[in-house]
Design an enzyme around this catalytic site. Structure first.
Site, mmCIF file in Angstrom:
data_model
loop_
_atom_site.group_PDB
_atom_site.id
_atom_site.type_symbol
_atom_site.label_atom_id
_atom_site.label_comp_id
_atom_site.label_asym_id
_atom_site.label_seq_id
_atom_site.Cartn_x
_atom_site.Cartn_y
_atom_site.Cartn_z
ATOM 1 N N GLU A 31 0.824 -1.381 0.004
ATOM 2 C CA GLU A 31 0.110 0.042 -0.029
ATOM 3 C C GLU A 31 0.975 1.248 0.036
ATOM 4 O O GLU A 31 1.996 1.365 0.809
ATOM 5 C CB GLU A 31 -0.834 0.022 1.210
ATOM 6 N N HIS A 122 -4.436 8.989 -25.863
ATOM 7 C CA HIS A 122 -4.761 8.135 -26.875
ATOM 8 C C HIS A 122 -5.951 8.305 -27.298
ATOM 9 O O HIS A 122 -6.180 8.077 -28.672
ATOM 10 C CB HIS A 122 -5.010 6.738 -25.884
ATOM 11 N N LYS A 189 -6.205 -1.778 -39.048
ATOM 12 C CA LYS A 189 -5.781 -2.680 -38.029
ATOM 13 C C LYS A 189 -7.189 -3.346 -37.493
ATOM 14 O O LYS A 189 -8.005 -2.760 -36.706
ATOM 15 C CB LYS A 189 -5.119 -2.225 -37.011
ATOM 16 N N GLY A 221 4.856 -3.675 -28.552
ATOM 17 C CA GLY A 221 5.421 -3.607 -29.837
ATOM 18 C C GLY A 221 4.981 -4.408 -30.726
ATOM 19 O O GLY A 221 5.056 -4.585 -32.024
ATOM 20 N N GLY A 222 3.916 -5.139 -30.428
ATOM 21 C CA GLY A 222 2.983 -6.132 -31.325
ATOM 22 C C GLY A 222 2.068 -5.362 -32.573
ATOM 23 O O GLY A 222 2.579 -5.794 -33.913
HETATM 24 C C1 R5P Z 1 -3.721 1.197 -29.826
HETATM 25 O O1 R5P Z 1 -4.742 1.522 -29.956
HETATM 26 C C2 R5P Z 1 -2.597 2.223 -29.298
HETATM 27 O O2 R5P Z 1 -2.599 3.368 -30.018
HETATM 28 C C3 R5P Z 1 -1.227 1.241 -29.620
HETATM 29 O O3 R5P Z 1 -1.115 1.304 -30.987
HETATM 30 C C4 R5P Z 1 -0.860 0.388 -29.065
HETATM 31 O O4 R5P Z 1 -1.779 0.299 -27.505
HETATM 32 C C5 R5P Z 1 0.341 -0.388 -28.608
HETATM 33 O O5 R5P Z 1 0.356 -1.667 -28.073
HETATM 34 P P1 R5P Z 1 1.161 -2.668 -28.665
HETATM 35 O O6 R5P Z 1 2.622 -2.144 -28.520
HETATM 36 O O7 R5P Z 1 1.149 -3.551 -27.410
HETATM 37 O O8 R5P Z 1 0.791 -3.114 -29.898
#
Ligand code: R5P
Length: 308
Positions: A31, A122, A189, A221-222
Site C-alpha cells: 500500500e 490516446h 488494423k 510492440g506487437g
Molecule cells: C492502440 O490503439 C494504441 O494506439 C497502440 O497502437 C497500442 O496500444 C500499442 O500496443 P502494442 O505495442 O502492445 O501493440
C-alpha cells in the site's frame, strides 16, 4: 505566481527538482503512503506523476498525494501526468467491458484536483469524461517530436507518414505536416483482443518510399512489428517508428529488435534492454510548461514552436 513542485515515485526519472519536502513509501503489503513535510497552506502545487509497470500503484500514489496536498490547505493543485493511465479503455468495445479511463477521471475529481495536464492522449474523447470544474490541458508533443526528429534526420519531407490504426490518423498528419511531408498512409488494423491483432492492410502507396510510423504508445510492440512487416510487404524501404509513450512491456524487446524507434521518456525507459531506442527527454518541455504556468502564459504556444 509561486508554484511548489512534488515529483511522485514514477516520475523521478524525469529529473525534475521538487521544491518541498515529502515522503513516498509503501507498507509491507504494498500500500502506497505519502506525507507532506513542509507547510503548503494557501500555496499552489504542481504534482508530477508518470505510470510505470505498476499503473494501478502509480495511480493510487497520485490520488493519495493529491488528497494529502488538498488536506494540507493548498489553494490550487495541478496534476501533470505526461501519460494518462488506462487511456486505452476509453469506450466499451463489447458488452461486459468497463470504461476505465472514466473511472480514472472520476477518481481525480473526487480528490479535488483543479487542473490536469497530459500529453498526446490516446483518445480525444477522454477530455469529455473530466468534470468541467477541472481545467484540462491536453498538450500535443508534435513540435517537441518534430524538433528532435529534424535534429536527427534533417529532412523528412519525402517520407510517408503512416498511421498504424484509425485512432492515430490525426496525430500522424499533424506530425507529418510539421515536417513538411504531404504523403501519408493508414493501416487498417483489426484486433481480436487486447494486445492481439487479427489483421492489417495498408491503405496508401508506400512502394520504394521511406516510412515514419507514428503512434501514441508502444506497449508490447506487437502493433508496430506487424505494421513494419506489412509496410515492407507493400514495398517500403526504410521504416522508422515514433511514439510519445514508451510503455515497453511483454515481448517488446523481441518484437522491435534492430528497429529504429524514437520515444519520449514520459514513462521511464529501461534502455539497457532496448538498445535501438532513441529517447527524447521531456525535462525541458515540462520545465517550460511550469514556467508558463508560473508566468500565466497560455500553454497553446507549445503547439506551434519548440526549441531547446
Ligand atoms: C492502440 O490503439 C494504441 O494506439 C497502440 O497502437 C497500442 O496500444 C500499442 O500496443 P502494442 O505495442 O502492445 O501493440
Amino acid at each position: 505566481m509561486e508554484l511548489e513542485t512534488i515529483i511522485c515515485s514514477s516520475a523521478r526519472h524525469l529529473n525534475l527538482e521538487p521544491s518541498i519536502s515529502y515522503t513516498t513509501e509503501r507498507f509491507s503489503n504494498g500500500e502506497e503512503n505519502v506525507e507532506i513535510k513542509d507547510s503548503i497552506r494557501e500555496k499552489q502545487v504542481l504534482i508530477v506523476q508518470s505510470f510505470s509497470k505498476n499503473p494501478a500503484g502509480d495511480l493510487m500514489e497520485l490520488i493519495i498525494m493529491i488528497d494529502a496536498v488538498r488536506r494540507s490547505g493548498a489553494s490550487k493543485i495541478i496534476a501533470l501526468i505526461p501519460i494518462f493511465p488506462y487511456s486505452r479503455q476509453d469506450r466499451r468495445h463489447s458488452s461486459g467491458t468497463p470504461v476505465s479511463a472514466k473511472i480514472v477521471c472520476d477518481m481525480l475529481n473526487i480528490v479535488n484536483v483543479d487542473r490536469i495536464i497530459t500529453f498526446d492522449l490516446h483518445a480525444d474523447q477522454i477530455q469529455g469524461m473530466i468534470n468541467s470544474r477541472i481545467q484540462f490541458d491536453h498538450i500535443s508533443t508534435r513540435m517537441f517530436l518534430s524538433f528532435h526528429l529534424q535534429k536527427k534526420y534533417k529532412d523528412l519531407s519525402n517520407w510517408v507518414f503512416c498511421s498504424p490504426d484509425a485512432g492515430s490518423i490525426k496525430r500522424t498528419k499533424a506530425l507529418g505536416g510539421k515536417l513538411e511531408s504531404k504523403d501519408y498512409c493508414i493501416i487498417n488494423k483489426v484486433r481480436s483482443s487486447a494486445n492481439v491483432i487479427e489483421s492489417m492492410e495498408v491503405i496508401g502507396d508506400v512502394k520504394n518510399r521511406n516510412v515514419v510510423i507514428v503512434d501514441d504508445m508502444i506497449d508490447t510492440g506487437g502493433t508496430l512489428a506487424k505494421a513494419i512487416k506489412v509496410l515492407k510487404e507493400n514495398g517500403a524501404n526504410n521504416v522508422i517508428v515514433v511514439a510519445t509513450h514508451g510503455i515497453l512491456s511483454g515481448n517488446v524487446y523481441k518484437n522491435l529488435k534492430n528497429q529504429e524507434v524514437f520515444i519520449t521518456d514520459s514513462v521511464a525507459v529501461d534502455s539497457d534492454k532496448f538498445t535501438d531506442v532513441n529517447v527524447f527527454k521531456l525535462k525541458h518541455f515540462i520545465i517550460s510548461i511550469k514556467n508558463r504556468i508560473v508566468n500565466n502564459i497560455p500553454l497553446g504556444s507549445l503547439f506551434d514552436y519548440w526549441n531547446e
